[in-house]
Design an enzyme around this catalytic site. Sequence first.
Site, PDB file in Angstrom:
ATOM      1  N   LYS A 108     -31.987 -38.586  -0.431  1.00 48.30           N
ATOM      2  CA  LYS A 108     -31.824 -37.138  -0.552  1.00 48.30           C
ATOM      3  C   LYS A 108     -32.701 -36.644  -1.683  1.00 48.30           C
ATOM      4  CE  LYS A 108     -28.642 -36.178   2.363  1.00 48.30           C
ATOM      5  NZ  LYS A 108     -28.716 -35.128   3.350  1.00 48.30           N
ATOM      6  N   ASP A 157     -34.958 -36.286   2.640  1.00 46.46           N
ATOM      7  CA  ASP A 157     -34.302 -35.105   3.200  1.00 46.46           C
ATOM      8  C   ASP A 157     -34.138 -34.061   2.111  1.00 46.46           C
ATOM      9  OD1 ASP A 157     -32.862 -33.259   4.572  1.00 46.46           O
ATOM     10  OD2 ASP A 157     -31.117 -34.527   4.960  1.00 46.46           O
ATOM     11  N   GLU A 198     -37.401 -34.458   5.885  1.00 48.75           N
ATOM     12  CA  GLU A 198     -36.698 -33.448   6.676  1.00 48.75           C
ATOM     13  C   GLU A 198     -36.757 -32.112   5.951  1.00 48.75           C
ATOM     14  OE1 GLU A 198     -32.664 -34.641   7.635  1.00 48.75           O
ATOM     15  OE2 GLU A 198     -33.333 -36.702   7.890  1.00 48.75           O
ATOM     16  N   LYS A 230     -28.105 -33.918  15.293  1.00 45.10           N
ATOM     17  CA  LYS A 230     -26.714 -34.118  14.872  1.00 45.10           C
ATOM     18  C   LYS A 230     -25.859 -33.568  16.009  1.00 45.10           C
ATOM     19  CE  LYS A 230     -27.093 -33.754   9.802  1.00 45.10           C
ATOM     20  NZ  LYS A 230     -28.520 -33.846   9.570  1.00 45.10           N
TER      21      LYS A 230
HETATM   22  O1  LIG Z   1     -29.083 -38.331   8.595  1.00 48.37           O
HETATM   23  C1  LIG Z   1     -28.501 -39.229   7.943  1.00 48.37           C
HETATM   24  O2  LIG Z   1     -29.060 -40.302   7.683  1.00 48.37           O
HETATM   25  C2  LIG Z   1     -27.118 -39.042   7.438  1.00 48.37           C
HETATM   26  C3  LIG Z   1     -26.520 -37.682   7.614  1.00 48.37           C
HETATM   27  C4  LIG Z   1     -26.937 -36.678   6.567  1.00 48.37           C
HETATM   28  O3  LIG Z   1     -27.829 -36.922   5.797  1.00 48.37           O
HETATM   29  C5  LIG Z   1     -26.234 -35.417   6.525  1.00 48.37           C
HETATM   30  C6  LIG Z   1     -25.173 -35.186   7.345  1.00 48.37           C
HETATM   31  C7  LIG Z   1     -24.422 -34.009   7.272  1.00 48.37           C
HETATM   32  C8  LIG Z   1     -24.707 -33.075   6.329  1.00 48.37           C
HETATM   33  C9  LIG Z   1     -25.683 -33.292   5.278  1.00 48.37           C
HETATM   34  O4  LIG Z   1     -25.000 -33.598   4.097  1.00 48.37           O
HETATM   35  C10 LIG Z   1     -26.703 -34.377   5.571  1.00 48.37           C
HETATM   36  C11 LIG Z   1     -28.033 -33.726   5.970  1.00 48.37           C
HETATM   37  O5  LIG Z   1     -28.428 -32.797   5.300  1.00 48.37           O
HETATM   38  O6  LIG Z   1     -28.718 -34.111   6.886  1.00 48.37           O
HETATM   39 MG   LIG Z   2     -30.821 -32.779   6.541  1.00 45.11          MG
END
Ligand SMILES: O=C(O)CCC(=O)C1=CC=C[C@@H](O)[C@@H]1C(=O)O
Ligand SMILES: [Mg+2]
Length: 334
Positions: free
Chosen positions: A138, A166, A195, A240
């Site tokens: 992140k 991300d 991302e 997602k």
């Molecule tokens: O994509 C992944 O590897 C895990 C999921 C993930 O990072 C997330 C899931 C749900 C909400 C967020 O906090 C976050 C994202 O931002 O993508």
């Molecule tokens: Mg994301």
Amino acid sequence: MTKQINLYQYSIPVDAQLVLRQRFLKKREGLLVRLCCGDNEGWGEIAPLPEFSQESLEQAKQQTIAWLTQWHQDCEDKLALTGLYPSVQFGLSCALAELTQQLGKEGYYQTVPLCYGDPDELYEQLDQMPGEKIAKVKVGMYEANRDGLIADMLLEAIPDLKLRLDANRQWTMAKAEMFAKYVKPEHRQRIQFIEEPCKTPELSRQFAQQTGIAIAWDESVRESDFLVKKEPHLAAIIIKPTLVGSLQKCVELIQQAHHQGMQAVISSSIESSFGLTQLARIAQQYTPNTMPGLDTLDLMDYQLIRCWPDSPLPVLGLDSDFIQEIPLTDETNR
Ligand SMILES: O=C(O)CCC(=O)C1=CC=C[C@@H](O)[C@@H]1C(=O)O
Ligand SMILES: [Mg+2]
């Protein structure tokens, strides 16, 4: 054929540190549906994610009850999911896919380890990771130069590492440039993608163009006018399913991405172990060459009914205090 339906609501305590956008999430709540038809059964999880889903759990619940009641009465068995909330579409479509044996049993349980900022934790996990080494970090939460330093350091230290980053649209162009300044050009190819680095897709495109660092769409995929379209430096779309909708809709997005030479990454919306194992099965079936992003189980204190392989977390069964059956009309239970 005789139909039977059960609906359950769960509430699982989560790690005290889980912050979703503006709020601390103390518990993860959702629904489990069970559809039975003759000897077959199918289950699905419906768990709108606070701060991300438009629908509340209560709204999802009401819609689910209405759909289930209809399904129970319906003889044709072709009850549509169109118009329902994404989380409801996803959960019901999974239950129907299991019921009709369209969802494979095998799962893609090797997932990309997620790092929220302390890179030291990653080394050990990566050391034990069989096959391709990929990690997700992140960024955008702390200083952009720190993010750049950490990414560069990891890529330097582990020569076969690939990174997914991300930023969740956090960076201004100046911050994104600051990040890139710290990542050596020879390391940039091993960033599979960032991302949504910048506050708008247009700025993210410009950033990718300027730095040669690949990007992926995540938030953009959920916008109503989104179309899967290959562009320079766009490597992947993140799916997602709880936020996108039915399994069919997810599969269409995956196929469109694959046809255009892009990756589609199945990713968690912090579902319980129940939903996560279904996502792993979806990944195995539809994106077998792309490691999914499902490393969110450890945010929770418990697993729910179905277990993630090798997870040490205790498992809650249907008789647990964290799960309640929601009574439906007598007819649906007969
Ligand atoms: O994509 C992944 O590897 C895990 C999921 C993930 O990072 C997330 C899931 C749900 C909400 C967020 O906090 C976050 C994202 O931002 O993508
Ligand atoms: Mg994301």
